[in-house]
Motif scaffolding. Structure first.
Motif, short mmCIF file in Angstrom:
data_model
loop_
_atom_site.label_atom_id
_atom_site.label_comp_id
_atom_site.label_asym_id
_atom_site.label_seq_id
_atom_site.Cartn_x
_atom_site.Cartn_y
_atom_site.Cartn_z
N VAL A 170 0.64 -7.76 -23.95
CA VAL A 170 2.00 -8.29 -23.85
C VAL A 170 2.14 -9.19 -22.63
CG1 VAL A 170 4.39 -7.63 -23.38
CG2 VAL A 170 3.09 -6.42 -25.14
N ALA A 174 2.92 -13.81 -21.44
CA ALA A 174 4.05 -14.35 -20.68
C ALA A 174 3.72 -15.77 -20.22
CB ALA A 174 4.34 -13.46 -19.48
N ILE A 183 9.34 -8.83 -17.29
CA ILE A 183 8.89 -7.89 -18.32
C ILE A 183 8.35 -6.61 -17.67
CG2 ILE A 183 7.18 -7.53 -20.16
CD1 ILE A 183 7.40 -10.57 -20.70
N ARG A 196 14.35 -6.58 -23.99
CA ARG A 196 14.66 -7.49 -25.11
C ARG A 196 15.00 -8.88 -24.60
NH1 ARG A 196 18.50 -4.70 -27.05
NH2 ARG A 196 17.08 -3.34 -28.19
N ALA A 199 11.73 -10.42 -22.99
CA ALA A 199 10.70 -10.74 -23.97
C ALA A 199 11.04 -11.95 -24.84
CB ALA A 199 10.45 -9.52 -24.86
N ALA A 200 12.23 -12.50 -24.67
CA ALA A 200 12.64 -13.65 -25.50
C ALA A 200 11.72 -14.85 -25.32
CB ALA A 200 14.08 -14.02 -25.17
N LEU A 202 8.48 -14.72 -25.11
CA LEU A 202 7.15 -14.43 -25.64
C LEU A 202 6.97 -15.05 -27.03
CD1 LEU A 202 6.80 -10.67 -24.63
CD2 LEU A 202 5.79 -12.65 -23.49
N ASP A 204 6.38 -15.34 -31.04
CA ASP A 204 7.01 -14.53 -32.09
C ASP A 204 6.19 -13.30 -32.45
OD1 ASP A 204 9.07 -16.33 -32.12
OD2 ASP A 204 8.36 -17.42 -33.90
N ARG A 207 6.55 -10.68 -29.32
CA ARG A 207 7.86 -10.21 -28.89
C ARG A 207 8.20 -8.81 -29.44
NH1 ARG A 207 11.05 -13.79 -31.23
NH2 ARG A 207 10.32 -15.36 -29.74
N PRO A 208 8.05 -8.54 -30.76
CA PRO A 208 8.37 -7.19 -31.24
C PRO A 208 7.46 -6.11 -30.67
CG PRO A 208 7.37 -8.52 -32.98
CD PRO A 208 7.69 -9.45 -31.87
N ALA A 210 6.27 -6.12 -27.58
CA ALA A 210 6.81 -5.86 -26.25
C ALA A 210 8.03 -4.95 -26.33
CB ALA A 210 7.17 -7.17 -25.57
N GLU A 211 8.90 -5.22 -27.28
CA GLU A 211 10.11 -4.41 -27.42
C GLU A 211 9.77 -2.99 -27.86
OE1 GLU A 211 12.90 -6.44 -29.91
OE2 GLU A 211 12.85 -8.29 -28.74
#
Length: 415
Positions: A170, A174, A183, A196, A199-200, A202, A204, A207-208, A210-211
């Motif tokens: 992750v 960055a 992050i 959230r 991570a915007a 990152l 596509d 990103r999920p 990381a979340e």
């Protein structure tokens, strides 16, 4: 000019007999565990040439090292803030011709600068397993960590295990250091909303992940299953498969009963130091981890030997404080007798031959003196009386030392 007050430097302390006994007992128990698992003890110096020691220290540890000029040579030396780099140096130099796996253990004090609190002296013990690959090496070290926690006698022990690969994946995505720092901070706080937002930036695909990472903690089996179900890149999937193998190996190797096992894949402590599995040990009565360790495959090469390695260090002071908080009794020590009266030297000599601590007292000891000096009893030979530290009195048969030894062993005086 006034005389300066008697004082200690900030961050260090004396340990009086009762506190010292608890720490000596803990160190002995932990070292006994290490040796029963096949780890040989080494002793390394309190300070080393700063440039040599610092090869094996991370950024934070280098900043925590206390340096001074050694008067004899004029070299800049440093008090060790960590013993693992010293073990790495020994393995790469003194044991360069020894084939792995090499199992070493240690116990001693480390000293670290601690910001506004000044320097801090920590009593530490640990093991290092050199040239043993994963998953077997990691499973073994984790099993020794579990046995060490059990030896402390503390309740509610738990091992929290992770792997650096998911977080590394992750953070590597960055776009810059600022994004990486945001992050990292959100992960450290387990801040879902903050992560959230951070991570915007990152890609596509990342990103999920990381979340999800902020929630990948909890019971080992279910947490690992949730992690494996995510669409990680191949190298992270391989790392999670390796972690699963480590946990299976641990279940096979560990002595029973085993502590609770949890997983936290979002824990970034030691992230820049460890290269694979990392773990921490917790126990009832301690506010934070009492044990930390993991795999560090890049360290020993800094001293000239390419070798894989894993290990952990246990904070003996944190264990001792946890024992006090949890209400665990002080360790049982060998009975001690202060002998007074005619023939005291010979009587004390006989007691020592029987394994009892014994000294000759110039005057009749009082119960309060016995307690302060760490003795159970006073043998008053002229009065044929045994005075205990709890102020009870018994008739003493001065002709039967064995009977006195049996009495002391069967009726220890409360501390």
């Amino acid at each position: 000019m006034s005389t300066p007050p008697i004082r200690l430097p900030a961050g260090v302390r004396d340990f009086l007999p009762r506190a010292a006994a608890r720490r000596r007992s803990l160190a002995a128990r932990v070292l006994d565990v290490f040796e029963r698992w096949g780890y040989a003890r080494i002793i390394t110096p309190m300070f080393e040439c700063a440039d040599v020691l610092e090869r094996g220290l991370g950024h934070d540890a280098r900043a925590a090292a206390i340096r001074f000029v050694e008067p004899g040579s004029g070299e800049v030396v440093a008090l060790r803030p960590d013993i693992t780099p010293q073990v790495a140096r020994v393995v790469a130099t003194r044991l360069a011709d020894v084939e792995g796996p090499i199992r070493l253990c240690y116990e001693g004090a480390v000293t670290r600068l601690a910001g506004e609190r000044g320097q801090r002296e920590i009593l530490q013990a640990g093991i290092e397993l050199i040239d043993a690959g994963d998953p077997g090496g990691d499973a073994e070290v984790l099993a020794v960590a579990a046995a060490s926690l059990a030896a402390s006698g503390l309740p509610e022990t738990r091992l929290d295990v992770g792997h650096v690969a998911p977080a590394r994946c992750v953070l590597a995505a960055a776009p810059d250091d600022n994004a990486r720092d945001r992050i990292t901070a959100a992960l450290a706080r387990k801040d879902r909303a903050g992560l959230r937002i951070a991570a915007a930036v990152l890609p596509d695909a990342i990103r999920p992940l990381a979340e999800a990472l902020v929630g990948l903690w909890g019971p080992a089996e279910t947490t690992l299953a949730r992690a494996v179900a995510l669409p990680w890149p191949a190298e992270v999937r391989a790392a999670l498969d390796s972690l699963r193998a480590v946990l299976a190996g641990f279940a096979d190797l560990a002595d029973r009963p085993v502590p609770d096992l949890t997983i936290d894949l979002g824990d970034l402590r030691g992230f820049d130091y460890y290269t694979g599995v990392r773990f921490a040990g917790y126990a009832g009565g301690a506010p934070d981890a009492v044990l930390r360790g993991g795999r560090y495959d890049e360290l020993i090469a800094r001293y000239g030997r390419a070798a894989r390695a894993t290990g952990f260090a246990i904070d003996l002071e944190a264990l001792a404080q946890a024992q006090r908080t949890a209400g665990l009794a002080l360790p049982v020590t060998t009975a001690g007798v202060a002998v007074h009266g005619a023939g005291a030297a010979a009587f004390a000599r006989e007691l020592r031959a029987q394994g009892i601590r014994a000294v000759v007292a110039a005057s009749a000891p009082t119960a309060s003196w016995l307690r302060g000096a760490g003795f159970d009893s006073a043998a008053l030979l002229d009065a044929r009386e045994l005075v205990r530290a709890d102020e009870t009195r018994r008739t003493l048969d001065t002709a039967d030392v064995r009977a006195l030894v049996k009495l002391l062993e069967e009726n220890p005086c409360p501390s």
